[in-house]
Design a protein around this motif. Structure first.
Motif, PDB file in Angstrom:
ATOM      1  N   ASP A   1     -51.632   3.548  54.169  1.00 44.96           N
ATOM      2  CA  ASP A   1     -50.191   3.344  53.986  1.00 44.96           C
ATOM      3  C   ASP A   1     -49.988   2.618  52.665  1.00 44.96           C
ATOM      4  O   ASP A   1     -50.942   2.077  52.085  1.00 44.96           O
ATOM      5  N   SER A   2     -48.764   2.601  52.196  1.00 47.91           N
ATOM      6  CA  SER A   2     -48.460   1.886  50.958  1.00 47.91           C
ATOM      7  C   SER A   2     -48.316   0.395  51.235  1.00 47.91           C
ATOM      8  O   SER A   2     -48.061  -0.022  52.362  1.00 47.91           O
ATOM      9  N   LEU A   3     -48.477  -0.414  50.199  1.00 47.55           N
ATOM     10  CA  LEU A   3     -48.302  -1.860  50.301  1.00 47.55           C
ATOM     11  C   LEU A   3     -47.106  -2.271  49.450  1.00 47.55           C
ATOM     12  O   LEU A   3     -47.069  -2.022  48.244  1.00 47.55           O
ATOM     13  N   SER A   4     -46.114  -2.884  50.132  1.00 47.95           N
ATOM     14  CA  SER A   4     -44.882  -3.293  49.467  1.00 47.95           C
ATOM     15  C   SER A   4     -44.611  -4.759  49.748  1.00 47.95           C
ATOM     16  O   SER A   4     -45.092  -5.323  50.733  1.00 47.95           O
TER      17      SER A   4
ATOM     18  N   TYR B   1     -50.225  -9.155  41.480  1.00 51.20           N
ATOM     19  CA  TYR B   1     -50.596  -8.673  42.805  1.00 51.20           C
ATOM     20  C   TYR B   1     -51.789  -7.725  42.704  1.00 51.20           C
ATOM     21  O   TYR B   1     -51.816  -6.829  41.867  1.00 51.20           O
ATOM     22  N   THR B   2     -52.778  -7.947  43.555  1.00 53.07           N
ATOM     23  CA  THR B   2     -53.947  -7.069  43.633  1.00 53.07           C
ATOM     24  C   THR B   2     -54.246  -6.763  45.101  1.00 53.07           C
ATOM     25  O   THR B   2     -53.592  -7.293  46.000  1.00 53.07           O
ATOM     26  N   ILE B   3     -55.247  -5.922  45.322  1.00 52.85           N
ATOM     27  CA  ILE B   3     -55.668  -5.569  46.681  1.00 52.85           C
ATOM     28  C   ILE B   3     -57.093  -6.081  46.913  1.00 52.85           C
ATOM     29  O   ILE B   3     -57.938  -6.020  46.020  1.00 52.85           O
TER      30      ILE B   3
ATOM     31  N   GLU C   1     -55.733  -5.893  51.932  1.00 56.04           N
ATOM     32  CA  GLU C   1     -54.800  -7.019  51.927  1.00 56.04           C
ATOM     33  C   GLU C   1     -54.172  -7.193  50.547  1.00 56.04           C
ATOM     34  O   GLU C   1     -54.858  -7.140  49.525  1.00 56.04           O
ATOM     35  N   LEU C   2     -52.860  -7.404  50.528  1.00 54.13           N
ATOM     36  CA  LEU C   2     -52.156  -7.680  49.278  1.00 54.13           C
ATOM     37  C   LEU C   2     -52.382  -9.141  48.908  1.00 54.13           C
ATOM     38  O   LEU C   2     -52.127 -10.043  49.705  1.00 54.13           O
TER      39      LEU C   2
END
Length: 443
Positions: free
Chosen positions: A338-341, A352-354, A383-384
């Motif tokens: 899924d996308s991260l918003s 912001y990184t993952i 995780e964002l």
């Protein structure tokens, strides 16, 4: 629950906080962006609970009628569970009548020996902050206000409110109840909440029961033929001179005032699908509590925008492969499902990184997935992570912004012959390694 001694320490804590403010960390950078003239304040994203601004948000203070948010929640919960309905009727007690007859306590003038529906009582409570109708609802649900107070504190614990103590349903000081303070509470006790707890209570109220906004967003209401006006002057199209405080998108939530509590307000506003919750405690005046809230809403709507930072199927370069054992393939690729918003402050996207969090229970002792592997199999989370200067807490405790990390393809289990060949290879490899180690030990 807050121990009773915390009430007496509130002033001391405030003094300590004022001295330590000079040495505080990143949270004090807010002072340069929003100058909130109130003792305590907080601004949060109503969808995720992300804290965007806070000022002494953990200081416990009397919330006055903001207490009624918990009463509203418990009434709506009882309706949802079928214990009562909007059409359920009840009569008020002598205690509620005496409170209603006192013009100092937001009384609408209820009558004895008259049936009132839950809807009538709730509307007067939510719109006009009526204390007697609040007491009547508490007595309807629990039999006595003392038993209702137990329900309030139990629900607060269940919600995870960090700082709270409920001693009555209305938010009045117990000393104002003319000896009718709820059983199990002290005659001079008062309700206590921090701004963070008030925001979390509001979060649960509007997310669990969004119909609450249908009442809190009304400018006026009528009960017993009497028209009453909402104390929330920020609702657009308020009558007369109150319209000057109107703020686009505001549809709740609860004001509060007593001499001890000062001027308090828990507000919420929604624009273009983005909703914020703001809490202001101990502002200088009734108008000021709305002006300070407007500052917080302006900051939220002008500085933050919800953005998709990483699309569905995102892969981290160099980290998106996981070794596989006993399979026809040696590795399998990983991606987000899924996308991260999140709400992003202007110019802050690059911070912001993952980060991948692989579930150890999905792997063998050597850190490999064991075939067969299915396409789309969850192996952990992505995780964002924020690495900028600001600090963004969350009123929902340690909640993190994550999505599932899944495999991009399937890996079939190798046939018995290939597994045997592989086992033989490992056997001789182990023998060779052992021999090498033995020879090394001779020298």
């Amino acid at each position: 629950m807050i121990q009773r001694f915390k009430a007496s320490l509130a002033i001391t804590l405030a003094i300590i906080l004022s001295f330590t403010a000079v040495f505080a960390g990143p949270k004090d950078t807010y002072a340069s962006t929003v100058a909130v003239e109130a003792k305590s304040a907080i601004l949060v994203d109503a969808e995720t609970g992300k804290v965007l601004f806070e000022k002494e948000a953990d200081l416990t203070l009397p919330p006055a009628s903001m207490t009624k948010m918990m009463t509203e929640y418990l009434v709506l919960e009882a309706i949802d569970e079928g214990k009562i309905s909007w059409d359920t009727t009840t009569q008020i007690s002598q205690y509620a009548f005496d409170i209603s007859a006192n013009p100092e306590y937001s009384g609408v003038g209820l009558k004895l020996n008259k049936d009132y529906t839950v809807r009538e009582l709730y509307e007067a409570m939510a719109v006009n902050s009526d204390n007697a109708t609040t007491i009547a609802l508490a007595e309807l649900l629990a039999g006595t206000e003392g038993e209702f107070v137990k329900m309030m504190n139990e629900k607060a614990k269940e919600m995870g409110l960090p700082d709270y103590e409920f001693v009555n349903s209305s938010g009045l000081n117990n000393s104002h109840l003319d000896g009718n303070h709820p059983e199990g509470t002290e005659p001079d006790a008062t309700n206590l909440l921090s701004a963070r707890s008030a925001a979390l209570l509001a979060y649960h109220l509007i997310n669990d029961y969004p119909e609450s906004l249908e009442f809190s967003g009304q400018t006026t209401a009528e009960i017993d033929g009497q028209k009453v006006t909402n104390w929330n002057w920020m609702i657009p199209n308020m009558p007369g001179s109150l319209s000057q405080f109107g703020y686009e998108g505001v549809d709740g939530l609860k004001t509060g005032y007593t001499d001890l509590a000062g001027n308090c307000f828990t507000g919420t506003a929604e624009r273009s699908g983005q909703r914020f919750i703001a809490v202001v405690m101990k502002a200088d005046s009734r108008p000021s509590r709305f002006r300070q809230t407007a500052k917080l809403f302006d900051y939220g709507f002008q500085q933050f925008q919800r953005k998709e930072l990483f699309e569905e199927g995102y892969q981290i370069d160099g980290e998106s492969e996981l070794p596989v054992t006993k399979g026809k393939e040696d590795v399998v690729e990983l991606e987000t499902n899924d996308s991260l918003s999140t709400l992003v402050k202007k110019g802050d996207e690059e911070n912001y990184t993952i980060k991948y969090n692989i579930s150890k229970d999905k792997l063998d002792a050597n850190g490999k997935l064991v075939a067969p592997v299915e396409k789309g199999q969850k192996v952990g989370t992505a995780e964002l992570v924020y690495s900028g200067e600001d600090q963004y807490d969350n009123i929902l405790s340690k909640k993190t912004n994550t999505v599932d990390l899944v495999t991009t393809s399937s890996v079939e289990k190798a046939n018995w012959f290939m597994l045997m060949i592989g086992g033989i290879g490992e056997f001789f490899s182990d023998i060779f390694s052992g021999a090498v180690d033995m020879v090394k030990s001779w020298f």
